[in-house]
Design a protein around this motif. Structure first.
Motif, PDB file in Angstrom:
ATOM      1  N   ASN A 197       8.293   9.953   2.288  1.00 44.64           N
ATOM      2  CA  ASN A 197       8.544   8.847   2.263  1.00 44.64           C
ATOM      3  C   ASN A 197       7.804   7.945   1.608  1.00 44.64           C
ATOM      4  O   ASN A 197       8.064   6.526   1.645  1.00 44.64           O
ATOM      5  CB  ASN A 197       8.967   8.003   3.324  1.00 44.64           C
ATOM      6  N   ALA A 198       7.685   8.034   0.897  1.00 47.65           N
ATOM      7  CA  ALA A 198       6.501   7.770  -0.285  1.00 47.65           C
ATOM      8  C   ALA A 198       6.232   8.062  -1.248  1.00 47.65           C
ATOM      9  O   ALA A 198       5.754   8.843  -1.759  1.00 47.65           O
ATOM     10  CB  ALA A 198       5.449   7.926   0.744  1.00 47.65           C
ATOM     11  N   SER A 199       6.153   6.862  -2.575  1.00 46.28           N
ATOM     12  CA  SER A 199       6.653   7.330  -3.605  1.00 46.28           C
ATOM     13  C   SER A 199       4.833   7.389  -4.224  1.00 46.28           C
ATOM     14  O   SER A 199       4.903   7.901  -5.728  1.00 46.28           O
ATOM     15  CB  SER A 199       7.322   6.570  -4.538  1.00 46.28           C
ATOM     16  N   CYS A 200       3.725   7.165  -4.019  1.00 44.56           N
ATOM     17  CA  CYS A 200       2.510   6.574  -4.395  1.00 44.56           C
ATOM     18  C   CYS A 200       1.877   7.671  -3.818  1.00 44.56           C
ATOM     19  O   CYS A 200       0.618   8.013  -4.216  1.00 44.56           O
ATOM     20  CB  CYS A 200       1.846   5.471  -4.510  1.00 44.56           C
ATOM     21  N   LEU A 201       2.447   8.626  -3.446  1.00 46.34           N
ATOM     22  CA  LEU A 201       1.360  10.095  -3.447  1.00 46.34           C
ATOM     23  C   LEU A 201       2.679  10.704  -3.584  1.00 46.34           C
ATOM     24  O   LEU A 201       3.974  10.803  -2.338  1.00 46.34           O
ATOM     25  CB  LEU A 201       1.011   9.508  -1.910  1.00 46.34           C
ATOM     26  N   GLU A 225      10.636   1.003  -1.325  1.00 44.13           N
ATOM     27  CA  GLU A 225      11.293   1.598  -1.662  1.00 44.13           C
ATOM     28  C   GLU A 225      12.142   1.096  -3.632  1.00 44.13           C
ATOM     29  O   GLU A 225      12.480  -0.167  -3.109  1.00 44.13           O
ATOM     30  CB  GLU A 225      12.603   2.119  -0.510  1.00 44.13           C
ATOM     31  N   ASN A 226      12.244   1.163  -4.666  1.00 49.55           N
ATOM     32  CA  ASN A 226      12.443   1.246  -5.751  1.00 49.55           C
ATOM     33  C   ASN A 226      11.645  -0.282  -6.279  1.00 49.55           C
ATOM     34  O   ASN A 226      12.267  -1.074  -6.884  1.00 49.55           O
ATOM     35  CB  ASN A 226      14.007   1.031  -5.559  1.00 49.55           C
ATOM     36  N   GLU A 227      10.430  -0.176  -5.772  1.00 49.27           N
ATOM     37  CA  GLU A 227      10.003  -1.707  -5.901  1.00 49.27           C
ATOM     38  C   GLU A 227       9.488  -0.916  -7.531  1.00 49.27           C
ATOM     39  O   GLU A 227       9.163  -0.172  -7.724  1.00 49.27           O
ATOM     40  CB  GLU A 227       9.177  -2.559  -4.972  1.00 49.27           C
ATOM     41  N   ASP A 228       8.865  -2.203  -8.494  1.00 46.32           N
ATOM     42  CA  ASP A 228       8.459  -1.841  -9.558  1.00 46.32           C
ATOM     43  C   ASP A 228       6.757  -1.435  -9.268  1.00 46.32           C
ATOM     44  O   ASP A 228       5.659  -2.122  -7.665  1.00 46.32           O
ATOM     45  CB  ASP A 228       7.717  -3.329 -10.329  1.00 46.32           C
ATOM     46  N   ASP A 229       6.111  -0.433  -9.623  1.00 49.76           N
ATOM     47  CA  ASP A 229       4.723   0.203  -9.504  1.00 49.76           C
ATOM     48  C   ASP A 229       4.675   0.901 -10.896  1.00 49.76           C
ATOM     49  O   ASP A 229       5.170   0.113 -11.720  1.00 49.76           O
ATOM     50  CB  ASP A 229       4.941   1.067  -8.518  1.00 49.76           C
ATOM     51  N   ASP A 230       3.144   0.985 -11.083  1.00 52.25           N
ATOM     52  CA  ASP A 230       2.523   0.949 -11.992  1.00 52.25           C
ATOM     53  C   ASP A 230       2.998   3.226 -12.529  1.00 52.25           C
ATOM     54  O   ASP A 230       2.420   2.493 -13.621  1.00 52.25           O
ATOM     55  CB  ASP A 230       0.734   1.309 -11.991  1.00 52.25           C
TER      56      ASP A 230
END
Length: 594
Positions: free
Chosen positions: A63-67, A141-146
């Motif tokens: 449940n995490a898009s940064c890892l 979720e779906n927030e802007d990231d690098d």
């Protein structure tokens, strides 16, 4: 402080060696200014964001898009333990969750696990609490990231390293995102660095783009940023239609004539049971015909959009539960069933069809099934049941029309071909020579049924007109034979005539409102409430043939015949076919269970 990486140590060693050995004959090579990458520059930041570890592909677990979780990892999904070794494992998790719509799904991770962070460094995690502490650093979720996921580098890429004297001291090869990320991070350790163009980047739609300069690379990355759905959410199944098109929907509706409601949920109410016995036909002209007994409903459908944004507008007079503009969630095609899954918020509508089309079998379907994997004879009938004669053989059919039959004594070579059938649309021609018992297979077999798991054939003997039957299946002969379950299926519940064609003449409407009740004593009744037809029936040749006789009762006297060929059988549908003895016309009767 960041640990000095192997690539930097290598370059430093080369630099020291180079400087100690440099002579007056060495030439200074000025790096091309326009291709130079400087630390903290726009292009360095963009390249780093492209190379950053994308953790969104395994959100079904963490449940995490940064890892991301390093594989293999063991998880327990709804009580079923599976080990994920590759990307297919995420599909396995989704398949388990998709088994039921109304249960509470759970995924339990077996710790310890290793987590890969955005910079490709790793951390050992021992509990849900430790994992939650790491995921708290990710945006929602779906927030802007690098992370830029809509463009990728095609590796390898080479870079040139220069010293303070503008002398070329090394050329390095970058082979993956991890190495690219480290390379950008270490730019401040180098006097000057250039990328050796041209390079190639891959866009989200799979197309490639050749890049010749730093400015072209900046333009390409900035144009690609946010140009696609990066799928940075935890709705693991929202990408099931990534590659869907409206043509795909047109095709399944054209190939599959009879659709039933498998799931209908509106406002948290399950309504599918209200539509048992309703048969939907989606026509290529955008019309819908729904038949339920003697009742019929007319409507329209229209699809537009692409990928995960395909809208399907349905409007059926008299059936308001279906009327809305739905989103196409998935088209799922299995060997013997097609599902079209539509969503609208929390509402769901799923149609299913076994894609029967009046018993018609085309050459492509037969060849694709036949040439894919091994087959076993599970039924052979030539006046008597001779299946056991073939129990030890494994059959394989190659795309070059050669074939082999292998048993403990060796391999027998043969051949196969297809052509137009005598009693059916297509026939399979087999020849394994004169060795016993394989010589019995040397016939032009009419094809009765084809799926990925079964091929059923028949042949009418030229002498006495008797019929032989041959069945291939994926599993070896287990002592059963033919369609022995046909009698049990027909006697389990009531049936309707969902279609009846006398050659090309559609006479289905003659049987609207009639319900057929097959009794185990060999009698059958067909009643519409005011009129009852009484008849007899029987299953012959181990389920490969069927007889019907309603005497002179109209309209069911049209079904009177003692040699209906059984084309296909499922728990909800039976298709039988008969070739008229005179003009050779083909009658096809489809029965559907209520």
């Amino acid at each position: 402080m960041k640990t000095l990486k192997p690539i930097l140590l290598l370059i430093t060693g080369v630099l020291l060696t180079f400087m100690s050995c440099r002579t007056e004959d060495d030439l200074a090579i000025d790096p091309p200014v326009e291709d130079t990458i400087e630390a903290n520059s726009t292009i360095a930041l963009l390249m780093s964001n492209v190379a950053t570890n994308d953790g969104s592909y395994d959100n079904i677990i963490d449940n995490a898009s940064c890892l991301s979780v390093q594989l293999p990892v063991t998880v327990t999904v709804n009580g079923i333990e599976i080990t994920v070794n590759d990307d297919d494992g995420y599909e396995d998790i989704e398949d388990i969750i998709d088994l039921f719509d109304d249960d509470i799904d759970s995924i339990v991770i077996s710790y310890p696990i290793t987590v890969i962070l955005p910079d490709f460094s790793t951390v050992v995690v021992n509990s849900d609490t430790e994992l939650a502490a790491l995921t708290a650093n990710c945006v929602g979720e779906n927030e802007d990231d690098d992370d830029i996921e809509c463009i990728d580098f095609q590796y390898p890429i080479t870079a040139s390293i220069y010293d303070q004297n503008n002398d070329l001291i090394n050329t390095i090869t970058i082979s993956n995102d991890n190495e690219m990320y480290d390379f950008i991070e270490d730019l401040d350790e180098f006097a000057a660095v250039t990328i050796n163009f041209p390079i190639t980047v891959i866009l989200a739609d799979g197309t490639s783009l050749t890049i010749n300069t730093i400015q072209e690379l900046i333009n390409a990355i900035e144009a690609a940023d946010d140009s696609c759905d990066e799928d940075d959410d935890n709705d693991f199944d929202d990408d099931d239609c990534d590659n869907c098109t409206t043509n795909d929907l047109d095709t399944v509706f054209a190939d599959c004539f009879e659709w039933t409601v498998d799931k209908l949920e509106r406002n948290d109410n399950d309504l599918e049971d209200n539509y048992v016995g309703y048969v939907f036909e989606f026509n290529s002209d955008g019309t819908i015909l729904v038949i339920q007994g003697t009742n019929s409903f007319n409507g329209t459908w229209e699809a537009s959009g692409t990928g995960n944004n395909i809208s399907v507008a349905i409007n059926i007079n008299g059936l308001p539960d279906f009327n809305d503009t739905w989103n196409l969630h998935e088209i799922e095609q299995d060997d013997d069933e097609v599902d079209v899954d539509l969503r609208l918020g929390d509402d769901r509508l799923r149609f299913e069809s076994d894609c029967s089309s009046g018993g018609s079998i085309d050459d492509t379907t037969l060849v694709n099934a036949l040439t894919n994997g091994d087959w076993y004879v599970t039924y052979f009938f030539d006046d008597t049941d001779e299946t056991l004669d073939f129990a030890d053989y494994v059959f394989n059919f190659a795309s070059d029309n050669s074939a082999t039959a292998t048993d403990m004594s060796g391999v027998t070579n043969g051949s196969w071909s297809t052509s137009s059938g005598d009693d059916t649309d297509i026939e399979l021609n087999l020849n394994f020579g004169t060795s016993i018992p394989l010589d019995e297979l040397a016939e032009d077999w009419d094809v009765l049924e084809v799926t990925n798991d079964i091929i059923r054939l028949k042949d009418i003997s030229g002498g006495d007109g008797s019929e032989d039957f041959l069945t291939f299946e994926r599993e070896p002969f287990d002592g059963g034979n033919g369609n022995d379950d046909l009698e049990a299926i027909l006697t389990d519940g009531l049936w309707i005539v969902s279609s009846y064609f006398e050659d090309a003449d559609d006479q289905t409407s003659d049987y609207s409102g009639y319900e057929l009740d097959f009794i185990s004593d060999g009698t059958v009744t067909a009643s519409n409430g005011s009129n009852t037809n009484n008849g007899t029936w029987a299953v012959l040749s181990s389920g490969n043939q069927m007889t019907l006789d309603f005497g002179s009762d109209l309209p069911f006297e049209e079904f009177n015949d003692d040699d209906w060929d059984v084309i296909s059988v499922s728990s909800t549908e039976v298709i039988i076919q008969d070739v008229s003895g005179g003009g050779g016309g083909t009658d096809t009767l489809t029965l559907q269970k209520l």
